[in-house]
Design an enzyme around this catalytic site. Structure first.
Site, short mmCIF file in Angstrom:
data_model
loop_
_atom_site.label_atom_id
_atom_site.label_comp_id
_atom_site.label_asym_id
_atom_site.label_seq_id
_atom_site.Cartn_x
_atom_site.Cartn_y
_atom_site.Cartn_z
N GLU A 162 0.82 -1.21 0.00
CA GLU A 162 0.00 0.00 0.00
C GLU A 162 0.85 1.25 0.00
O GLU A 162 2.04 1.23 0.28
CB GLU A 162 -0.92 0.01 1.22
CG GLU A 162 -0.28 -0.40 2.54
CD GLU A 162 0.85 0.46 3.02
OE1 GLU A 162 0.76 1.71 2.90
OE2 GLU A 162 1.85 -0.09 3.53
N GLY A 304 6.51 0.25 3.98
CA GLY A 304 5.28 -0.04 3.26
C GLY A 304 5.60 -0.39 1.81
O GLY A 304 6.66 -0.94 1.52
N GLU A 305 4.65 -0.15 0.93
CA GLU A 305 4.79 -0.42 -0.51
C GLU A 305 4.80 -1.92 -0.84
O GLU A 305 4.90 -2.29 -2.00
CB GLU A 305 6.06 0.21 -1.10
CG GLU A 305 6.19 1.70 -0.90
CD GLU A 305 7.50 2.26 -1.46
OE1 GLU A 305 8.26 1.50 -2.11
OE2 GLU A 305 7.77 3.45 -1.24
N GLY A 306 4.76 -2.78 0.17
CA GLY A 306 4.97 -4.20 -0.06
C GLY A 306 6.42 -4.61 0.03
O GLY A 306 6.79 -5.75 -0.27
#
Length: 339
Positions: A162, A304-306
Protein backbone atom coordinates in the site's frame (compact mmCIF):
# COMPACT_ATOMS: atom_id res chain seq x y z
CA UNK A 1 -16.45 -6.95 -12.79
CA UNK A 2 -17.13 -7.98 -9.22
CA UNK A 3 -19.83 -6.11 -7.36
CA UNK A 4 -20.73 -6.57 -3.72
CA UNK A 5 -24.30 -5.42 -3.21
CA UNK A 6 -24.12 -4.86 0.55
CA UNK A 7 -22.12 -5.52 3.69
CA UNK A 8 -24.16 -8.72 4.01
CA UNK A 9 -23.16 -9.79 0.50
CA UNK A 10 -19.47 -9.20 1.20
CA UNK A 11 -19.76 -10.90 4.59
CA UNK A 12 -21.20 -13.98 2.90
CA UNK A 13 -18.25 -14.05 0.50
CA UNK A 14 -15.85 -13.75 3.45
CA UNK A 15 -17.45 -16.77 5.12
CA UNK A 16 -17.64 -19.01 2.04
CA UNK A 17 -14.00 -20.05 1.72
CA UNK A 18 -12.36 -23.06 0.08
CA UNK A 19 -9.91 -25.25 1.97
CA UNK A 20 -6.35 -25.93 0.94
CA UNK A 21 -5.16 -29.08 -0.81
CA UNK A 22 -3.84 -31.26 2.00
CA UNK A 23 -2.83 -34.02 -0.41
CA UNK A 24 -0.47 -31.66 -2.23
CA UNK A 25 1.03 -30.52 1.07
CA UNK A 26 1.47 -34.15 2.14
CA UNK A 27 3.36 -34.96 -1.06
CA UNK A 28 5.76 -32.10 -0.32
CA UNK A 29 6.26 -33.35 3.22
CA UNK A 30 6.92 -36.86 1.97
CA UNK A 31 9.61 -35.66 -0.43
CA UNK A 32 11.21 -33.50 2.28
CA UNK A 33 11.64 -36.67 4.31
CA UNK A 34 13.74 -38.24 1.55
CA UNK A 35 16.14 -35.33 0.94
CA UNK A 36 19.78 -35.35 2.03
CA UNK A 37 19.36 -33.57 5.34
CA UNK A 38 18.20 -34.39 8.85
CA UNK A 39 14.38 -34.31 9.10
CA UNK A 40 13.10 -30.77 9.68
CA UNK A 41 16.56 -29.24 9.49
CA UNK A 42 15.48 -26.51 7.06
CA UNK A 43 12.85 -25.37 9.54
CA UNK A 44 10.41 -22.85 8.17
CA UNK A 45 11.72 -23.31 4.64
CA UNK A 46 10.15 -26.75 4.64
CA UNK A 47 6.91 -25.40 6.10
CA UNK A 48 6.81 -22.66 3.46
CA UNK A 49 6.95 -25.13 0.57
CA UNK A 50 4.15 -27.17 2.13
CA UNK A 51 2.12 -23.95 2.46
CA UNK A 52 2.68 -23.04 -1.17
CA UNK A 53 1.67 -26.53 -2.29
CA UNK A 54 -1.45 -26.52 -0.09
CA UNK A 55 -2.76 -23.31 -1.58
CA UNK A 56 -1.62 -23.79 -5.16
CA UNK A 57 -2.90 -27.38 -5.13
CA UNK A 58 0.22 -28.75 -6.77
CA UNK A 59 3.40 -30.57 -5.77
CA UNK A 60 5.93 -29.28 -6.32
CA UNK A 61 4.54 -25.73 -6.16
CA UNK A 62 5.84 -23.05 -8.49
CA UNK A 63 6.88 -19.41 -8.31
CA UNK A 64 6.77 -18.38 -11.94
CA UNK A 65 4.00 -15.74 -11.94
CA UNK A 66 4.49 -13.53 -8.89
CA UNK A 67 2.33 -10.43 -8.62
CA UNK A 68 2.86 -7.36 -6.45
CA UNK A 69 -0.31 -5.35 -5.93
CA UNK A 70 0.16 -1.93 -4.35
CA UNK A 71 -3.02 0.01 -3.58
CA UNK A 72 -2.94 3.76 -2.91
CA UNK A 73 -5.49 5.95 -1.16
CA UNK A 74 -5.83 9.25 0.68
CA UNK A 75 -7.23 9.87 4.16
CA UNK A 76 -9.28 12.70 5.59
CA UNK A 77 -7.88 12.10 9.08
CA UNK A 78 -4.64 13.74 7.88
CA UNK A 79 -6.41 17.00 8.80
CA UNK A 80 -5.80 16.07 12.46
CA UNK A 81 -2.02 16.48 12.05
CA UNK A 82 -1.27 12.75 12.27
CA UNK A 83 1.37 12.59 9.51
CA UNK A 84 4.76 14.19 8.98
CA UNK A 85 4.01 14.50 5.25
CA UNK A 86 1.17 16.24 3.39
CA UNK A 87 -1.54 14.27 1.58
CA UNK A 88 -0.24 15.23 -1.89
CA UNK A 89 2.74 12.91 -1.33
CA UNK A 90 0.48 9.92 -2.05
CA UNK A 91 -0.05 10.96 -5.68
CA UNK A 92 3.59 11.99 -6.00
CA UNK A 93 4.70 8.54 -4.86
CA UNK A 94 2.30 6.86 -7.26
CA UNK A 95 4.00 8.83 -10.02
CA UNK A 96 7.35 7.68 -8.66
CA UNK A 97 6.17 4.06 -8.84
CA UNK A 98 5.14 4.62 -12.46
CA UNK A 99 8.58 6.05 -13.24
CA UNK A 100 10.32 3.09 -11.62
CA UNK A 101 11.93 5.15 -8.88
CA UNK A 102 10.62 3.58 -5.66
CA UNK A 103 12.06 0.82 -3.52
CA UNK A 104 9.31 -1.58 -4.54
CA UNK A 105 10.24 -1.16 -8.21
CA UNK A 106 13.76 -2.35 -7.48
CA UNK A 107 12.58 -5.24 -5.31
CA UNK A 108 10.03 -6.42 -7.86
CA UNK A 109 12.82 -6.52 -10.45
CA UNK A 110 15.14 -8.44 -8.13
CA UNK A 111 12.59 -11.15 -7.32
CA UNK A 112 11.19 -11.37 -10.85
CA UNK A 113 7.68 -10.12 -10.08
CA UNK A 114 5.15 -8.03 -11.92
CA UNK A 115 4.32 -4.80 -10.08
CA UNK A 116 0.93 -3.17 -10.47
CA UNK A 117 -0.07 0.01 -8.65
CA UNK A 118 -3.77 0.76 -8.30
CA UNK A 119 -4.64 4.31 -7.22
CA UNK A 120 -8.09 4.66 -5.65
CA UNK A 121 -9.71 8.11 -5.97
CA UNK A 122 -6.66 10.02 -4.75
CA UNK A 123 -8.45 13.30 -5.47
CA UNK A 124 -11.28 12.22 -3.17
CA UNK A 125 -9.88 11.39 0.28
CA UNK A 126 -11.91 9.44 2.76
CA UNK A 127 -13.72 11.52 5.35
CA UNK A 128 -12.00 12.40 8.61
CA UNK A 129 -13.10 9.50 10.80
CA UNK A 130 -13.06 11.69 13.91
CA UNK A 131 -16.06 13.51 12.42
CA UNK A 132 -17.84 10.95 10.20
CA UNK A 133 -17.41 7.42 8.82
CA UNK A 134 -14.38 7.35 6.56
CA UNK A 135 -16.44 5.58 3.88
CA UNK A 136 -20.09 4.82 3.49
CA UNK A 137 -21.21 1.32 2.56
CA UNK A 138 -21.11 1.89 -1.21
CA UNK A 139 -17.63 3.44 -1.12
CA UNK A 140 -16.20 0.63 0.98
CA UNK A 141 -17.75 -2.08 -1.21
CA UNK A 142 -16.49 -0.37 -4.37
CA UNK A 143 -12.93 -0.32 -3.06
CA UNK A 144 -13.14 -3.94 -1.88
CA UNK A 145 -14.41 -4.98 -5.31
CA UNK A 146 -11.56 -3.09 -7.01
CA UNK A 147 -9.10 -5.09 -4.95
CA UNK A 148 -10.94 -8.34 -5.63
CA UNK A 149 -10.76 -7.74 -9.39
CA UNK A 150 -7.10 -6.69 -9.35
CA UNK A 151 -5.77 -10.21 -8.79
CA UNK A 152 -4.61 -11.94 -11.96
CA UNK A 153 -6.18 -15.39 -12.43
CA UNK A 154 -2.83 -17.04 -13.23
CA UNK A 155 -0.84 -15.71 -10.24
CA UNK A 156 1.25 -18.25 -8.31
CA UNK A 157 1.80 -15.84 -5.41
CA UNK A 158 0.62 -12.34 -4.60
CA UNK A 159 2.27 -9.70 -2.41
CA UNK A 160 -0.09 -7.06 -1.03
CA UNK A 161 1.24 -3.56 -0.34
CA UNK A 162 0.00 0.00 0.00
CA UNK A 163 0.75 3.69 -0.18
CA UNK A 164 -1.26 6.40 1.53
CA UNK A 165 -0.35 9.35 3.71
CA UNK A 166 -2.26 8.91 6.96
CA UNK A 167 -2.86 5.20 6.53
CA UNK A 168 -0.95 4.06 9.62
CA UNK A 169 -3.50 6.06 11.60
CA UNK A 170 -6.34 4.28 9.82
CA UNK A 171 -4.62 0.93 10.32
CA UNK A 172 -4.11 1.59 14.02
CA UNK A 173 -7.74 2.62 14.42
CA UNK A 174 -8.97 -0.56 12.69
CA UNK A 175 -6.61 -2.68 14.80
CA UNK A 176 -7.73 -1.06 18.04
CA UNK A 177 -11.37 -1.47 17.07
CA UNK A 178 -10.84 -5.18 16.41
CA UNK A 179 -8.56 -6.05 19.32
CA UNK A 180 -8.77 -3.30 21.94
CA UNK A 181 -6.15 -1.15 23.58
CA UNK A 182 -7.01 2.15 21.92
CA UNK A 183 -4.60 4.58 20.32
CA UNK A 184 -1.73 4.00 22.77
CA UNK A 185 -1.49 0.28 21.89
CA UNK A 186 -1.41 0.52 18.11
CA UNK A 187 -0.35 4.05 17.13
CA UNK A 188 3.28 4.40 16.05
CA UNK A 189 5.30 7.14 14.44
CA UNK A 190 4.34 6.24 10.87
CA UNK A 191 6.09 8.68 8.54
CA UNK A 192 8.10 10.03 11.47
CA UNK A 193 5.86 12.24 13.59
CA UNK A 194 7.31 13.83 16.72
CA UNK A 195 5.96 13.36 20.25
CA UNK A 196 3.23 15.94 19.74
CA UNK A 197 2.24 14.29 16.47
CA UNK A 198 2.11 10.90 18.15
CA UNK A 199 -0.21 12.26 20.82
CA UNK A 200 -2.45 13.78 18.13
CA UNK A 201 -2.49 10.43 16.37
CA UNK A 202 -3.44 8.53 19.52
CA UNK A 203 -6.11 11.09 20.31
CA UNK A 204 -7.59 10.93 16.82
CA UNK A 205 -7.81 7.13 17.03
CA UNK A 206 -9.52 7.23 20.41
CA UNK A 207 -11.90 9.90 19.18
CA UNK A 208 -12.75 7.77 16.15
CA UNK A 209 -13.34 4.71 18.30
CA UNK A 210 -15.71 6.68 20.50
CA UNK A 211 -17.59 8.22 17.58
CA UNK A 212 -18.11 4.88 15.84
CA UNK A 213 -18.73 2.75 18.93
CA UNK A 214 -22.04 1.52 17.50
CA UNK A 215 -20.34 -0.47 14.69
CA UNK A 216 -17.28 -1.83 16.54
CA UNK A 217 -18.85 -5.29 16.81
CA UNK A 218 -19.01 -5.62 13.01
CA UNK A 219 -15.59 -6.13 11.35
CA UNK A 220 -16.66 -4.86 7.94
CA UNK A 221 -18.61 -1.84 9.15
CA UNK A 222 -15.76 -0.73 11.42
CA UNK A 223 -13.31 -1.15 8.53
CA UNK A 224 -15.47 1.24 6.52
CA UNK A 225 -15.85 3.70 9.38
CA UNK A 226 -12.17 3.84 10.34
CA UNK A 227 -10.16 2.50 7.41
CA UNK A 228 -9.32 3.64 3.90
CA UNK A 229 -9.89 2.71 0.30
CA UNK A 230 -6.51 1.04 -0.05
CA UNK A 231 -7.16 -1.03 3.08
CA UNK A 232 -10.54 -2.11 1.70
CA UNK A 233 -8.91 -3.04 -1.61
CA UNK A 234 -6.28 -5.15 0.16
CA UNK A 235 -9.06 -6.97 1.98
CA UNK A 236 -10.78 -7.58 -1.34
CA UNK A 237 -7.60 -8.83 -3.00
CA UNK A 238 -6.86 -11.16 -0.09
CA UNK A 239 -10.39 -12.54 -0.30
CA UNK A 240 -10.07 -13.09 -4.07
CA UNK A 241 -6.80 -14.93 -3.51
CA UNK A 242 -8.49 -17.29 -1.05
CA UNK A 243 -11.38 -17.94 -3.42
CA UNK A 244 -8.91 -18.69 -6.24
CA UNK A 245 -6.48 -20.59 -3.99
CA UNK A 246 -3.55 -18.22 -4.49
CA UNK A 247 -1.08 -17.91 -1.57
CA UNK A 248 -0.54 -14.39 -0.23
CA UNK A 249 2.39 -12.64 1.39
CA UNK A 250 1.18 -9.79 3.59
CA UNK A 251 3.49 -6.82 4.04
CA UNK A 252 3.62 -4.56 7.09
CA UNK A 253 1.32 -2.94 9.60
CA UNK A 254 -1.15 -1.35 7.20
CA UNK A 255 -1.55 -4.43 4.99
CA UNK A 256 -1.94 -6.65 8.05
CA UNK A 257 -4.59 -4.38 9.54
CA UNK A 258 -6.39 -4.37 6.21
CA UNK A 259 -6.87 -8.16 6.23
CA UNK A 260 -7.48 -8.47 9.99
CA UNK A 261 -11.29 -8.15 9.65
CA UNK A 262 -11.27 -11.39 7.66
CA UNK A 263 -9.81 -13.24 10.65
CA UNK A 264 -12.49 -11.79 12.90
CA UNK A 265 -15.19 -13.02 10.54
CA UNK A 266 -13.77 -16.55 10.22
CA UNK A 267 -10.90 -17.94 12.27
CA UNK A 268 -9.17 -19.72 9.36
CA UNK A 269 -9.67 -16.91 6.85
CA UNK A 270 -5.94 -16.07 6.70
CA UNK A 271 -4.61 -19.62 6.41
CA UNK A 272 -3.59 -18.88 2.81
CA UNK A 273 -1.41 -15.98 3.97
CA UNK A 274 2.03 -15.60 5.49
CA UNK A 275 3.35 -12.46 7.16
CA UNK A 276 6.33 -11.43 5.07
CA UNK A 277 8.03 -9.44 7.80
CA UNK A 278 7.74 -7.70 11.14
CA UNK A 279 7.47 -3.97 10.62
CA UNK A 280 9.27 -1.53 12.89
CA UNK A 281 5.91 0.27 13.24
CA UNK A 282 5.17 -0.37 16.89
CA UNK A 283 1.64 -1.74 16.54
CA UNK A 284 2.57 -4.44 14.06
CA UNK A 285 4.00 -6.82 16.66
CA UNK A 286 0.79 -6.68 18.70
CA UNK A 287 -1.36 -7.13 15.60
CA UNK A 288 0.59 -10.16 14.39
CA UNK A 289 0.22 -11.71 17.83
CA UNK A 290 -3.53 -11.19 17.74
CA UNK A 291 -3.72 -12.78 14.29
CA UNK A 292 -1.37 -15.64 15.26
CA UNK A 293 0.94 -14.86 12.34
CA UNK A 294 4.68 -15.44 12.62
CA UNK A 295 6.69 -13.19 10.28
CA UNK A 296 9.33 -14.65 8.01
CA UNK A 297 11.68 -11.69 8.45
CA UNK A 298 12.42 -8.91 10.94
CA UNK A 299 14.67 -6.33 9.28
CA UNK A 300 13.58 -3.15 11.05
CA UNK A 301 11.70 -1.97 7.95
CA UNK A 302 8.70 0.36 7.98
CA UNK A 303 8.47 1.64 4.40
CA UNK A 304 5.28 -0.04 3.26
CA UNK A 305 4.79 -0.42 -0.51
CA UNK A 306 4.97 -4.20 -0.06
CA UNK A 307 8.73 -3.90 0.42
CA UNK A 308 9.21 -6.21 3.39
CA UNK A 309 7.06 -8.95 1.88
CA UNK A 310 8.93 -8.51 -1.39
CA UNK A 311 12.18 -9.50 0.28
CA UNK A 312 10.41 -12.49 1.84
CA UNK A 313 9.77 -13.75 -1.71
CA UNK A 314 13.49 -14.50 -1.83
CA UNK A 315 13.05 -16.77 1.19
CA UNK A 316 10.28 -18.62 -0.62
CA UNK A 317 12.41 -18.96 -3.74
CA UNK A 318 15.23 -20.39 -1.61
CA UNK A 319 12.85 -22.82 0.05
CA UNK A 320 11.48 -24.04 -3.27
CA UNK A 321 14.95 -24.36 -4.79
CA UNK A 322 16.04 -26.64 -1.96
CA UNK A 323 12.88 -28.73 -2.21
CA UNK A 324 13.12 -29.27 -5.96
CA UNK A 325 16.90 -29.27 -6.41
CA UNK A 326 18.26 -31.33 -3.55
CA UNK A 327 19.06 -34.98 -4.11
CA UNK A 328 17.31 -37.71 -2.18
CA UNK A 329 19.34 -40.09 -0.03
CA UNK A 330 18.86 -42.78 -2.68
CA UNK A 331 19.92 -40.53 -5.55
CA UNK A 332 23.03 -39.33 -3.75
CA UNK A 333 23.83 -42.79 -2.31
CA UNK A 334 23.99 -41.28 1.15
CA UNK A 335 23.05 -43.41 4.12
CA UNK A 336 19.83 -42.34 5.79
CA UNK A 337 19.14 -41.89 9.49
CA UNK A 338 18.59 -45.59 10.03
CA UNK A 339 21.60 -46.62 8.00
Amino acid sequence: MTSFASFADLRAACLDLPSGDEAAAARVAAREGTLTKPPGSLGRLEEAVEWLARWQGMSPPRLEAIEFLVFAGNHGVVAQGVSAYPAEVTAQMVANFAAGGAAINQLAHVVGAELRVIALDLDRPTRDFTEAPAMDEAEFLEAAAAGYDALSPDADLVVLGEMGIGNTTAAAAVSAALFGGGGPRFAGRGTGVDEAGLRRKQGAIDQGLKRHAAVLDDPLKLAAALGGRELAAILGACLAARHRRVPVLIDGFVSTAAVAPLKKLRSDALDHTLAGHMSAESGHRFLLQELELSPLLDLGMRLGEGSGAAIAVLVLRAALACHTGMATFAEARVSGKDG
